[in-house]
Design an enzyme around this catalytic site. Structure first.
Site, short mmCIF file in Angstrom:
data_model
loop_
_atom_site.label_atom_id
_atom_site.label_comp_id
_atom_site.label_asym_id
_atom_site.label_seq_id
_atom_site.Cartn_x
_atom_site.Cartn_y
_atom_site.Cartn_z
N SER A 261 -30.04 25.75 -34.93
CA SER A 261 -30.99 25.99 -33.84
C SER A 261 -31.65 24.67 -33.48
O SER A 261 -31.75 23.77 -34.33
CB SER A 261 -32.09 26.97 -34.31
OG SER A 261 -33.15 27.02 -33.38
N TYR B 143 -38.19 29.65 -40.66
CA TYR B 143 -37.02 29.57 -39.78
C TYR B 143 -36.56 28.12 -39.63
O TYR B 143 -35.37 27.80 -39.78
CB TYR B 143 -37.37 30.16 -38.41
CG TYR B 143 -36.20 30.26 -37.46
CD1 TYR B 143 -35.32 31.33 -37.52
CD2 TYR B 143 -35.97 29.28 -36.49
CE1 TYR B 143 -34.24 31.43 -36.64
CE2 TYR B 143 -34.91 29.37 -35.61
CZ TYR B 143 -34.04 30.46 -35.69
OH TYR B 143 -32.98 30.54 -34.82
#
Ligand code: NAD
Length: 255
Positions: free
Chosen positions: A141, A154
């Site tokens: 990401s 995350y």
């Protein structure tokens, strides 16, 4: 001897980016194995894909080693070979709230699924990928590179995936290439089993803030996966590819 049809495993492939990627490879004539933990989403895939002969669906949890072992065995039994693995399964919501309130179990769950899942998949598929001179793509990401507040678990899981990618590339070369993709904002609502039927359209500013002029689609990511697993990328390994419409290149100052 006739060339064999390649086989790809896509984890988290029953929804979102993974499902878009599965559609892309089915269209190219590949044999696709979807690993996913969501039984309803798997069921929806059975109805949504028109070429069931080239599709195999396995319900499993990538963070559970015994699930990974039996799912990989199932994929091999069905496909007879393995050419590519896309480690895409993830808890995709970056927001876990303020660090003072973040429970260890919540932190651990993000790491277990987003990072340890990719390790387990690599561990249990590498012998098959060596045989096919195959490749692995890890779905990281842009959050591995930049952050909003309250996204520590995350961000750490995705940053770990970038490091796992280059470590694996060095260990597994030259037989197996390993790369990662870092998507930015990808609108996956049309590809999710539990999304509202008529999601609100994205605003003009949602699109315009991207230098490319629009928010991304699962197809944008699938096209990069297809390149990375192809022979055209045979000199590419250990790298991370940002697919974000240019957002991480944009400098933003408050007025
Ligand atoms: P999604 O929620 O639509 O799809 C994720 C899929 O993974 C789901 O089908 C889910 O059931 C599956 N999954 C979750 N935990 C699992 C587990 N333990 N075992 C097996 N399957 C599991 O999310 P998405 O937006 O398509 O995201 C896919 C990947 O891309 C994720 O790794 C996410 O972090 C990453 N990503 C997404 C975006 C985005 O904007 N959508 C941006 C950057 C990165």
């Amino acid at each position: 001897m006739a060339q064999q049809i390649p086989v790809i495993i896509i984890t988290g492939g029953a929804q979102g980016i993974g499902k878009g990627t599965a559609a892309h490879f089915l269209d190219k004539g590949w044999r696709v194995v979807i690993f996913d933990q969501d039984a309803e989403a798997i069921q929806a895939c059975r109805q949504d894909f028109s070429n069931p002969g080239n599709l195999h669906l396995i319900e499993m949890d990538v963070s559970c080693e015994s699930d990974v072992i039996s799912a990989v065995a199932g994929a091999l039994q069905w496909g007879g070979r393995l050419d590519s693995v896309v480690n895409n399964a993830g808890l995709a919501d970056p927001d876990t709230g303020p660090i003072e309130m973040l429970e260890l179990a919540q932190w651990q769950r993000r790491i277990d699924i987003n990072l340890t899942g990719a390790f387990l998949m690599a561990k249990h598929t590498v012998s098959h990928l060596r045989q096919s001179q195959g490749s692995i793509v890890n779905m990281a990401s842009t959050r591995a590179l930049q952050s909003e507040p309250d996204s520590e678990a995350y961000a750490a899981s995705k940053g770990g995936l970038l490091a796992l990618t280059h470590a694996l590339a060095i260990s597994l070369g030259p037989d197996v290439r390993v790369n990662s993709i870092s998507p930015g904002w990808i609108d996956v609502r049309a590809w999710q089993a539990h999304a509202p039927a008529n999601p609100e359209p994205l605003s003009a500013s949602d699109h315009e803030q991207h230098p490319s002029g629009r928010v991304g689609t699962p197809g944008d990511v699938a096209a990069m996966v297809a390149y990375l697993v192809s022979p055209e990328a045979r000199f590419v390994t250990g790298q991370n590819f940002v697919i974000d419409g240019g957002m991480t290149r944009r400098m933003i100052y408050e007025d």
